[in-house]
Design a protein around this motif. Structure first.
Motif, PDB file in Angstrom:
ATOM      1  N   SER A  56       0.829  -1.209   0.000  1.00  0.00           N
ATOM      2  CA  SER A  56       0.000   0.000   0.000  1.00  0.00           C
ATOM      3  C   SER A  56       0.861   1.256   0.000  1.00  0.00           C
ATOM      4  N   MET A  57       1.938   1.238   0.746  1.00  0.00           N
ATOM      5  CA  MET A  57       2.837   2.391   0.771  1.00  0.00           C
ATOM      6  C   MET A  57       3.470   2.617  -0.597  1.00  0.00           C
ATOM      7  N   ALA A  58       3.746   1.522  -1.307  1.00  0.00           N
ATOM      8  CA  ALA A  58       4.311   1.661  -2.653  1.00  0.00           C
ATOM      9  C   ALA A  58       3.290   2.218  -3.629  1.00  0.00           C
ATOM     10  N   HIS A 110       0.993   4.256  -2.936  1.00  0.00           N
ATOM     11  CA  HIS A 110       0.901   5.682  -2.630  1.00  0.00           C
ATOM     12  C   HIS A 110       2.244   6.397  -2.714  1.00  0.00           C
ATOM     13  N   LYS A 111       3.248   5.699  -3.278  1.00  0.00           N
ATOM     14  CA  LYS A 111       4.546   6.278  -3.571  1.00  0.00           C
ATOM     15  C   LYS A 111       5.305   6.739  -2.334  1.00  0.00           C
ATOM     16  N   ALA A 112       5.063   6.044  -1.206  1.00  0.00           N
ATOM     17  CA  ALA A 112       5.840   6.333  -0.005  1.00  0.00           C
ATOM     18  C   ALA A 112       7.098   5.488   0.061  1.00  0.00           C
ATOM     19  N   VAL A 113       7.144   4.407  -0.703  1.00  0.00           N
ATOM     20  CA  VAL A 113       8.340   3.584  -0.876  1.00  0.00           C
ATOM     21  C   VAL A 113       8.468   3.318  -2.376  1.00  0.00           C
ATOM     22  N   PRO A 114       9.612   2.780  -2.839  1.00  0.00           N
ATOM     23  CA  PRO A 114       9.776   2.553  -4.280  1.00  0.00           C
ATOM     24  C   PRO A 114       8.617   1.779  -4.902  1.00  0.00           C
ATOM     25  N   SER A 115       8.239   2.171  -6.117  1.00  0.00           N
ATOM     26  CA  SER A 115       7.042   1.637  -6.756  1.00  0.00           C
ATOM     27  C   SER A 115       7.138   0.151  -7.078  1.00  0.00           C
ATOM     28  N   ARG A 116       8.340  -0.424  -7.134  1.00  0.00           N
ATOM     29  CA  ARG A 116       8.463  -1.853  -7.448  1.00  0.00           C
ATOM     30  C   ARG A 116       7.802  -2.709  -6.370  1.00  0.00           C
ATOM     31  N   PHE A 117       7.670  -2.198  -5.136  1.00  0.00           N
ATOM     32  CA  PHE A 117       7.019  -2.957  -4.084  1.00  0.00           C
ATOM     33  C   PHE A 117       5.509  -3.052  -4.301  1.00  0.00           C
ATOM     34  N   ALA A 118       4.979  -2.346  -5.298  1.00  0.00           N
ATOM     35  CA  ALA A 118       3.547  -2.419  -5.602  1.00  0.00           C
ATOM     36  C   ALA A 118       3.237  -3.474  -6.661  1.00  0.00           C
ATOM     37  N   ARG A 119       4.229  -4.202  -7.136  1.00  0.00           N
ATOM     38  CA  ARG A 119       3.984  -5.226  -8.157  1.00  0.00           C
ATOM     39  C   ARG A 119       3.283  -6.435  -7.549  1.00  0.00           C
ATOM     40  N   VAL A 120       2.325  -6.963  -8.310  1.00  0.00           N
ATOM     41  CA  VAL A 120       1.555  -8.131  -7.878  1.00  0.00           C
ATOM     42  C   VAL A 120       1.799  -9.276  -8.844  1.00  0.00           C
ATOM     43  N   HIS A 121       2.025 -10.466  -8.305  1.00  0.00           N
ATOM     44  CA  HIS A 121       2.269 -11.634  -9.151  1.00  0.00           C
ATOM     45  C   HIS A 121       1.014 -11.961  -9.956  1.00  0.00           C
ATOM     46  N   ARG A 122       1.173 -12.210 -11.230  1.00  0.00           N
ATOM     47  CA  ARG A 122       0.020 -12.422 -12.112  1.00  0.00           C
ATOM     48  C   ARG A 122      -0.771 -13.673 -11.737  1.00  0.00           C
ATOM     49  N   ARG A 123      -0.081 -14.696 -11.296  1.00  0.00           N
ATOM     50  CA  ARG A 123      -0.764 -15.950 -10.980  1.00  0.00           C
ATOM     51  C   ARG A 123      -1.205 -15.997  -9.522  1.00  0.00           C
ATOM     52  N   PHE A 124      -0.292 -15.716  -8.619  1.00  0.00           N
ATOM     53  CA  PHE A 124      -0.602 -15.846  -7.197  1.00  0.00           C
ATOM     54  C   PHE A 124      -1.364 -14.644  -6.647  1.00  0.00           C
ATOM     55  N   SER A 179     -19.624  34.436  -3.271  1.00  0.00           N
ATOM     56  CA  SER A 179     -18.980  33.175  -3.628  1.00  0.00           C
ATOM     57  C   SER A 179     -18.298  32.536  -2.429  1.00  0.00           C
ATOM     58  N   ALA A 180     -18.133  31.213  -2.512  1.00  0.00           N
ATOM     59  CA  ALA A 180     -17.369  30.423  -1.542  1.00  0.00           C
ATOM     60  C   ALA A 180     -16.892  29.176  -2.266  1.00  0.00           C
ATOM     61  N   SER A 181     -15.809  28.588  -1.783  1.00  0.00           N
ATOM     62  CA  SER A 181     -15.243  27.429  -2.483  1.00  0.00           C
ATOM     63  C   SER A 181     -14.563  26.509  -1.495  1.00  0.00           C
ATOM     64  N   ARG A 182     -14.381  25.262  -1.933  1.00  0.00           N
ATOM     65  CA  ARG A 182     -13.614  24.277  -1.176  1.00  0.00           C
ATOM     66  C   ARG A 182     -12.813  23.429  -2.155  1.00  0.00           C
ATOM     67  N   TYR A 183     -11.565  23.150  -1.774  1.00  0.00           N
ATOM     68  CA  TYR A 183     -10.725  22.223  -2.533  1.00  0.00           C
ATOM     69  C   TYR A 183     -10.151  21.215  -1.555  1.00  0.00           C
ATOM     70  N   LEU A 184     -10.401  19.932  -1.796  1.00  0.00           N
ATOM     71  CA  LEU A 184      -9.885  18.868  -0.949  1.00  0.00           C
ATOM     72  C   LEU A 184      -8.953  17.998  -1.774  1.00  0.00           C
ATOM     73  N   PRO A 185      -7.643  18.072  -1.515  1.00  0.00           N
ATOM     74  CA  PRO A 185      -6.720  17.186  -2.253  1.00  0.00           C
ATOM     75  C   PRO A 185      -6.884  15.753  -1.786  1.00  0.00           C
ATOM     76  N   ALA A 186      -6.588  14.825  -2.670  1.00  0.00           N
ATOM     77  CA  ALA A 186      -6.611  13.422  -2.283  1.00  0.00           C
ATOM     78  C   ALA A 186      -5.616  13.196  -1.154  1.00  0.00           C
ATOM     79  N   ASP A 187      -5.956  12.259  -0.263  1.00  0.00           N
ATOM     80  CA  ASP A 187      -5.186  12.109   0.964  1.00  0.00           C
ATOM     81  C   ASP A 187      -3.945  11.262   0.827  1.00  0.00           C
ATOM     82  N   SER A 188      -3.871  10.441  -0.195  1.00  0.00           N
ATOM     83  CA  SER A 188      -2.723   9.545  -0.305  1.00  0.00           C
ATOM     84  C   SER A 188      -1.485  10.306  -0.737  1.00  0.00           C
ATOM     85  N   GLY A 189      -0.340   9.637  -0.583  1.00  0.00           N
ATOM     86  CA  GLY A 189       0.924  10.290  -0.913  1.00  0.00           C
ATOM     87  C   GLY A 189       1.020  10.719  -2.346  1.00  0.00           C
ATOM     88  N   SER A 190       0.344  10.026  -3.257  1.00  0.00           N
ATOM     89  CA  SER A 190       0.380  10.401  -4.667  1.00  0.00           C
ATOM     90  C   SER A 190      -0.892  11.094  -5.099  1.00  0.00           C
TER      91      SER A 190
END
Length: 849
Positions: free
Chosen positions: A316-318, A320-334, A492-503
């Motif tokens: 999950s950290m990968a 959201h780009k909190a650790v290197p993105s290679r840790f976000a790879r998922v095995h195609r079969r398993f 007028s009034a406005s709100r902007y909420l950025p996404a909460d994850s690291g990316s």
């Protein structure tokens, strides 16, 4: 549900946890060990409710990392994830050592169980085998856990029952009868002893949150993990209360023999207790060996279910780009995290070898330091739950209790426990087996140095891993309006909420653009993608909209020009990469959504066009009826397709116009449900726009923000009749003198006599040009008094005048140059019947105030 409970129970390793910590608890609190063991259940249950409520709002395998990020930001989220990583990797070293030692004892090789080299080699082997099992898939992991846990639970209950029967039938010399005083927490010798005991108790309950770490692989992921976690902690309470009471009654708390207070038994109270309870011959020998097998399987089960949450947190950290993105790879079969699972197995092996090569004492203190990381992670999760749901705590008593009170109490308990244990109990150099001389501080207990030092490493790494999110958020904030300017046409009034994850910081933007004739341009837009590129693209498009809007283009024409800009930019990016480079990044400005509207406070008309899927809501004044007008469809910018179309709406004064991106509806079950929910908020149009914005955000986005959300609210006005004047003229040169007089009189009525000469000259020149160059149709003149004085002359011609420097022998061309020098702004806008030339003059200072 059954598999999730198995995961939660197996991850705690009940037999291993009791074998490794019951002696520590007894050494600290004596006969009150059973009640201390049971008291540790209370903060665990409170924190379990925090996990349950957060998981119901957002089932993410990152658990504490994800939830703390969304509650407090990426820096705090990173520390939550790091705390979990530290606890899991350190405890893997302990589990590997226990598994190795008990594996040798099961085979009768007690000498090898005491040999550091052989236990290290066997421990490495066990970690490798369990990593492979976790890598092959979670289904195989669950099957293994069911068998291991069933054996473990059966043996624990058998040991407890047999021990109690022996106490009251054929008691050993160490036996003592169960007493009510054992369950009196006020009999604990000191606060320090209580803290040490409860912190050790927290360790034996730790692990039930594995059910949440596999939530994305669980049926009914928002409910089953929460129920499983609460049920797991209750089952652990019963099991620990029974086993600790029976073991203490049978072995006593003495410091010799099988006594639980014997320092030689501190790290393993079951190895000697098994033979004493079951005997050393026949069936008794078999059962005692089975008890050793039980502790072995408990350690293995706990180790395996430690790899599972560890790998998924890193995954999950990968993502959201909190650790290197290679840790976000998922095995195609398993379908398991490839680098997350293997990487964490390798890291656990490395730490295990390092600690055992340094000293067995260091390894022992590192086990105690796990409690600090646990208290830190669980406490942070409790606070995250309260802050995450703060906007809806008053919605009902149930929300207040389960989302606020219980998690808050659990968090406070963990915080106090962490601080007291770190700086009072474990900091004492006499505690534990090691001590370190620290500069400026002096001699400090090794447990504090290891536990706090591991967390501080994460703190030092934090600026590096969160830099991308921080830069993107700052860029995005700098590209949005710092404040919405006051305007005569709208509130007028406005709100902007950025996404909460690291990316997550993306490319949403909004703007209010003052236009000629007191009109106002309203815009919201959404760029696909996240990060710095998306934020920069949004800033570029916002600038493009402002430039094009100042040209007084109609909404459909403005979107067409903006689409050309997007296509040109994308084409330049692709050609600049060359044939050997990757295609344009996903954050490029393709598929941009944008809604642009122009409101005229003189007529009450609003012209608008859309690209993509932004949403527009209209709230009728007085009645509060909410409508979502169907605008002509238009393709997202940069995609191509049908031409854009403008549509006209007539708005009553006081109407509320809401422009927002689809991110505002992300928490709803579907689009229709989200719009209905928003209608309930907007129908109370008597509230201020700021209150409506706050209520809309609290209602529509009570928790997680997966993608950016933008909302722009305006309340329309009609310009008062005494703020403007207009005249219709025939295309006759004699009309010039007439309009000069009328303008002079109107300015006198407004108290603007100082501006009369300049304005009359401007009107004369513009009307003369309209008579000379237009096609003979009627001429309209309008004066508008706002923060500036606006003069508009409309005719039926379509040829715009050009500003130029007239030569000395030219007969014309000087009038427009003079007007440009005498006004602050001037321009031309085209209408369906011709064109309008307008000028703006700065008013004297008193009229500006």
């Amino acid at each position: 549900m059954f598999s999730s409970v198995v995961m939660g129970l197996a991850s705690t390793g009940p037999a291993y946890s009791l074998a490794a910590t019951l002696g520590i608890i007894v050494a600290g609190v004596g006969l009150q060990a059973p009640i201390v063991t049971m008291l540790a259940f209370v903060p665990m249950l409170l924190v379990a409710y925090a996990f349950r409520e957060l998981n119901a709002s957002n089932a993410d395998c990152g658990t504490t990392f994800t939830w703390a990020t969304r509650a407090f930001g990426p820096r705090t989220g990173w520390m939550g994830g790091w705390g979990l990583i530290v606890a899991n990797i350190i405890v893997m070293a302990s589990l590997a050592q226990i598994a190795a030692a008990y594996g040798f004892r099961l085979m009768g090789l007690d000498a090898l169980a005491e040999n550091r080299l052989w236990t290290t080699a066997a421990g490495v082997g066990w970690i490798a085998v369990l990593t492979v099992i976790c890598y092959v898939g979670i289904s195989l992991s669950v099957v293994v856990q069911r068998w291991l846990l069933c054996l473990e639970v059966v043996m624990l209950i058998l040991l407890a029952v047999a021990a109690l029967v022996r106490v009251y039938t054929s008691p050993p010399p160490t036996a003592i009868h169960v007493s009510a005083s054992w369950f009196n927490p006020f009999a604990v010798p000191s606060v320090t002893a209580m803290t040490s005991g409860i912190l050790a108790g927290v360790f034996i309950y730790w692990g039930w949150d594995t059910a949440f770490s596999v939530n994305e692989e669980t049926v009914d992921s928002t409910r089953i993990p929460g129920r499983a976690a609460v049920l797991s902690t209750v089952l652990l309470l019963v099991m620990y209360g029974l086993v600790s009471t029976s073991a203490q009654a049978f072995a006593g708390v003495g410091t010799s023999g099988i006594g639980l207070g014997n320092a030689d038994n501190t790290d393993d109270v079951f190895s000697g207790l098994g033979e004493a309870v079951f005997g050393s011959h026949g069936t008794g020998l078999f059962l005692s060996r089975l008890l050793i097998l039980m502790v072995l399987t408990s350690a293995l089960a706990s180790a395996q279910t430690t790899i599972l949450p560890l790998a998924r947190t890193v995954f999950s950290m990968a993502v959201h780009k909190a650790v290197p993105s290679r840790f976000a790879r998922v095995h195609r079969r398993f379908l398991t995290p490839t680098w997350g699972t293997i990487g964490m197995g390798v890291a656990s092996i490395a730490l295990f070898v390092l600690l055992t090569s340094l000293s067995q004492n260091v390894l022992a203190d590192s086990i105690d330091s796990v409690g600090l990381a646990i208290a830190f992670q669980y406490g942070l999760t409790g606070f995250a739950c309260v802050w995450y749901h703060r906007k809806i705590l008053t919605r009902s008593v149930k929300d207040l209790v389960f989302k606020g009170v219980l998690p808050g109490l659990g968090a406070l308990f963990m915080l106090l426990l962490f601080l007291y244990a770190t700086f009072v109990v474990y900091a004492d150099p006499r505690y534990g087996t090691t001590a370190v001389d620290l500069p400026l501080i002096g001699r400090t207990g090794g447990v504090t140095v290891l536990g706090l030092g591991a967390l501080l490493i994460g703190f030092l790494l934090m600026p590096v891993v969160t830099r991308g999110h921080s830069v993107a958020l700052k860029l995005q904030r700098s590209l949005l309006p710092r404040r919405l300017p006051p305007h005569a046409a709208v509130d007028s009034a406005s709100r902007y909420l950025p996404a909460d994850s690291g990316s997550g910081v993306g490319g949403d933007w909004y703007d209010i653009i003052p236009l000629s004739g007191t009109r106002v341009g309203l815009v919201v837009g959404d760029v696909l993608g996240h990060g710095i590129r998306a934020a920069a693209t949004a800033g570029r498009l916002r600038t493009g909209v402002r430039v094009l809007a100042r040209l007084d283009l109609s909404p459909d024409e403005l979107l067409s020009r903006l689409a050309d800009l997007v296509e040109q930019t994308t084409h330049e990016d692709e050609t600049g990469r060359g044939p050997g480079h990757l295609k344009a990044h996903a954050d490029a400005a393709l598929g941009v959504s944008c809604l642009y509207a122009v409101y005229d406070p003189l007529s009450g008309e609003c012209s608008m066009a859309r690209a993509g899927e932004p949403v527009l809501a209209l709230v009728e004044p007085h009645t509060g009826a909410v409508d979502y007008p169907q605008l002509p469809p238009g393709p997202p910018l940069g995609i191509g397709g049908l031409p854009y179309q403008s549509t006209e709406l007539e708005l009553a004064p006081g109407a509320v116009v809401a422009l927002f991106t689809n991110g505002l509806l992300q928490a709803a079950d579907d689009r229709e449900a989200g719009l209905a929910q928003l209608s309930q908020v907007l129908c109370d149009d008597r509230r201020s726009l700021e209150e409506l914005c706050d209520r809309a955000v609290a209602t529509m986005l009570p928790g997680a923000v997966d993608v950016d959300a933008t909302m722009l609210l305006v309340r329309t006005r009609l310009l008062a009749q005494n703020r403007f004047a207009q005249w219709a003229l025939a295309p006759d040169p004699a009309a010039v003198a007439t309009i000069r007089s009328a303008v002079g009189k109107q300015l006198g009525d407004w108290g603007l006599d100082d501006a009369a000469f300049t304005t009359e000259l401007i009107v004369s020149e513009l009307v003369t040009n309209a008579i000379r160059y237009a096609s003979g149709g009627p001429i309209q003149v309008r004066l508008i008094r706002d923060r500036t004085l606006t003069c508009e002359v409309s005719d039926t011609g379509h040829t715009a005048p050009n500003l130029r420097h007239a030569a000395s022998d030219d007969e014309g061309g000087r009038g427009l140059f003079i007007i440009a020098q005498m006004t602050h702004h001037w321009g031309t806008r085209y209408t369906s019947t011709g064109k309008t030339i307008w000028t703006e003059q700065d008013l004297p200072q008193p009229d500006r105030q």
